[in-house]
Design a protein around this motif. Structure first.
Motif, PDB file in Angstrom:
ATOM      1  N   TYR A  18     -22.524  13.585 -14.935  1.00  0.00           N
ATOM      2  CA  TYR A  18     -22.777  14.886 -14.318  1.00  0.00           C
ATOM      3  C   TYR A  18     -23.655  14.661 -13.092  1.00  0.00           C
ATOM      4  O   TYR A  18     -24.339  13.640 -12.974  1.00  0.00           O
ATOM      5  CB  TYR A  18     -23.499  15.812 -15.313  1.00  0.00           C
ATOM      6  CG  TYR A  18     -22.833  15.850 -16.667  1.00  0.00           C
ATOM      7  CD1 TYR A  18     -21.815  16.767 -16.940  1.00  0.00           C
ATOM      8  CD2 TYR A  18     -23.180  14.933 -17.662  1.00  0.00           C
ATOM      9  CE1 TYR A  18     -21.177  16.777 -18.177  1.00  0.00           C
ATOM     10  CE2 TYR A  18     -22.547  14.936 -18.895  1.00  0.00           C
ATOM     11  CZ  TYR A  18     -21.543  15.861 -19.144  1.00  0.00           C
ATOM     12  OH  TYR A  18     -20.907  15.851 -20.358  1.00  0.00           O
ATOM     13  N   SER A  19     -23.675  15.642 -12.212  1.00  0.00           N
ATOM     14  CA  SER A  19     -24.553  15.572 -11.034  1.00  0.00           C
ATOM     15  C   SER A  19     -25.991  15.899 -11.446  1.00  0.00           C
ATOM     16  O   SER A  19     -26.205  16.687 -12.384  1.00  0.00           O
ATOM     17  CB  SER A  19     -24.075  16.584  -9.994  1.00  0.00           C
ATOM     18  OG  SER A  19     -25.129  16.894  -9.101  1.00  0.00           O
ATOM     19  N   ASP A  22     -26.453  19.532 -11.569  1.00  0.00           N
ATOM     20  CA  ASP A  22     -25.845  20.377 -12.598  1.00  0.00           C
ATOM     21  C   ASP A  22     -26.937  20.901 -13.524  1.00  0.00           C
ATOM     22  O   ASP A  22     -27.874  20.168 -13.859  1.00  0.00           O
ATOM     23  CB  ASP A  22     -24.840  19.579 -13.441  1.00  0.00           C
ATOM     24  CG  ASP A  22     -23.546  19.298 -12.694  1.00  0.00           C
ATOM     25  OD1 ASP A  22     -23.272  20.018 -11.716  1.00  0.00           O
ATOM     26  OD2 ASP A  22     -22.830  18.361 -13.089  1.00  0.00           O
ATOM     27  N   GLN A 217     -27.850  29.910 -17.136  1.00  0.00           N
ATOM     28  CA  GLN A 217     -27.986  28.833 -16.156  1.00  0.00           C
ATOM     29  C   GLN A 217     -28.940  29.158 -15.004  1.00  0.00           C
ATOM     30  O   GLN A 217     -29.229  28.296 -14.190  1.00  0.00           O
ATOM     31  CB  GLN A 217     -26.609  28.509 -15.571  1.00  0.00           C
ATOM     32  CG  GLN A 217     -25.578  28.162 -16.624  1.00  0.00           C
ATOM     33  CD  GLN A 217     -25.283  26.682 -16.630  1.00  0.00           C
ATOM     34  OE1 GLN A 217     -24.958  26.112 -15.620  1.00  0.00           O
ATOM     35  NE2 GLN A 217     -25.416  26.066 -17.791  1.00  0.00           N
TER      36      GLN A 217
END
Ligand SMILES: *Cc1c(COP(=O)(O)O)cnc(C)c1O
Ligand SMILES: [Zn+2]
Length: 445
Positions: A18-19, A22, A217
């Motif tokens: 994942y980045s 993220d 998020q």
């Protein structure tokens, strides 16, 4: 610096990546925690000698962001962030102090203390929080909808999070168990303007709620399962080695609770070895309070089984944790570093901290646990008298005034204060004062 790159990868090696931008704390495929990984081949474009020279030059730098001990190692920590978005409060570059007198008393004369508590908010948590809050700052600058950063913590994590968020003007939310937190623990987050939410539950209840809230998020989780903090904290091992002329010590003793810091320590050394700066690893001793010792118990059966405990109250409040979140990370590190786990009782940790204070330190109870563990390791012959030993001092003693006063007033439960030094009360009379001074000096000579 764009040639360097890091990403998040599943710690169980399931292959998912994942980045770092993220909003994710666990592997979507298998649920394990994530680690930051670096493109080591790209970093090999510099020789080991070139990296060492660069880091040494930056240790004297006043150029943003290299005046920070963490960002002096930017390429190894978080290469892709814009310098303008870094949130730094001068973390890292802490002293590594030799203390042969204390070392002599503990059976390890070549003893050094890494002063991680001499930092902006008074603990090593600053090393990791600068990276986490900088990444959030970058995300917000890039238009990602992050509204706030949140954590559950009764102490050093919330203090650091609140300070770094305040510096960057990012809202911070702290979850605390209502009625179970002292004024001293509240002072820093309140002063920095964090939203402090006192909930009708215990610490584990707060942890549960913060994870539920951050499933949204737009609220970013800052507890230590977040691997960005580990990236900042890993610089401590690199800094120690640099301060010792790029020669790793024989042992590092570190107080451990949620096990993020011992994991971070290991990662720094493994990276230095991978990039050729060192060719051997120190041994690591993880030190736990006997009243909150799940890792110690797991170590007793060679990590065959993961133990958890209901943590009992201990003076070492920052490591009063029964079910450590970074257990898997820590076991990997302890295996790679021929590590051991030792424990200390309340009496042992308090007296070790007091002894260190007598040798010029001002020691938090967690560091007392590490010093007491060292004494056991030398008594057993695991640490030999000629070994070079570094103890990580994790917080400033000034954060623990109640502990200090209680020790010297001899009111701490389960502690016999062998170094108690209460003030002498005397009449305001020259002769009585003179006699008392003579008696005291005769006693101490
Ligand atoms: C957080 C903390 C620890 C424990 O570190 P972990 O990463 O949770 O093992 C030890 N000492 C102090 C002062 C701390 O704030
Ligand atoms: Zn996975």
């Amino acid at each position: 610096m764009t040639q360097y790159h890091s990403w998040l990868a599943c710690i169980r090696g399931c292959g998912r990546r994942y980045s770092i931008y993220d909003v994710i704390y666990r592997c979507a495929a298998c649920g394990a925690l994530l680690d930051v990984e670096h493109d080591l081949d790209a970093l090999k474009d510099h020789s080991a000698a070139a990296w060492m020279a660069r880091f040494e030059e930056r240790a004297r730098s006043t150029t943003w962001p290299y005046q920070s001990g963490v960002w002096a190692k930017k390429e190894w920590v978080c290469p892709q962030i814009d310098d303008a978005n870094i949130v730094s409060l001068g973390e890292g570059n802490t002293a590594l102090l030799p203390n042969p007198r204390l070392g002599e008393a503990l059976g390890a004369p070549d003893l050094w203390i890494k002063q991680c508590g001499v930092s902006h908010t008074g603990s090593f948590k600053d090393l990791g929080m600068t990276v986490l809050v900088s990444v959030v700052n970058q995300m917000r600058a890039d238009g990602q909808p992050i509204q706030a950063v949140a954590c559950a913590s009764t102490g050093d994590t919330s203090a650091a999070m609140a300070a770094y968020c305040a510096a960057a003007d990012i809202p911070a939310i702290v979850f605390l168990p209502r009625g179970k937190v002292s004024t001293a623990q509240l002072a820093q987050p309140i002063a920095h303007g964090a939203h402090v939410l006192a909930l009708d539950t215990d610490f584990d209840g707060c942890m549960r709620i913060v994870q539920q809230v951050t499933a949204d998020q737009t609220i970013y989780l800052a507890n230590s399962m977040n691997s960005l903090r580990i990236e900042g904290q890993k610089t401590v091992g690199i800094e120690i080695t640099q301060q010792l002329g790029w020669e790793p010590p024989d042992w590092i003793i570190i107080p451990s609770g949620n096990l993020g810091n011992v994991s971070a320590l290991g990662r720094g050394f493994l990276m230095m070895r991978e990039l050729g700066l060192i060719d051997r690893l120190p041994r690591i001793a993880s030190a736990q309070a006997a009243r909150a010792n799940p890792l110690y118990r797991s170590f007793q059966d060679a990590f065959a089984e993961r133990h958890t405990v209901a943590a009992e109250s201990t003076l070492a409040t920052a490591i009063q944790i029964g079910d450590p979140v970074s257990y898997e990370r820590a076991v990997k590190v302890l295996r790679a570093f021929d590590g051991v786990v030792e424990q200390a009782t309340e009496d042992e940790l308090a007296n070790a901290a007091a002894l260190a204070d007598r040798c010029g330190m001002y020691t938090c109870p967690q560091t007392g646990v590490a010093l007491a563990a060292l004494k056991k390791l030398t008594a057993r012959g695991d640490v030999r008298p000629t070994d070079r030993v570094v103890v990580i001092s994790t917080a400033h003693g000034l954060k623990f005034t109640g502990f200090k006063v209680g020790y010297h007033e001899q009111t701490l439960a389960g502690v016999q204060s062998r170094h108690a030094n209460p003030p002498l009360e005397l009449p305001a009379e020259q002769s009585a004062v003179r006699r008392a001074i003579d008696e005291r000096l005769a006693l101490s000579s």
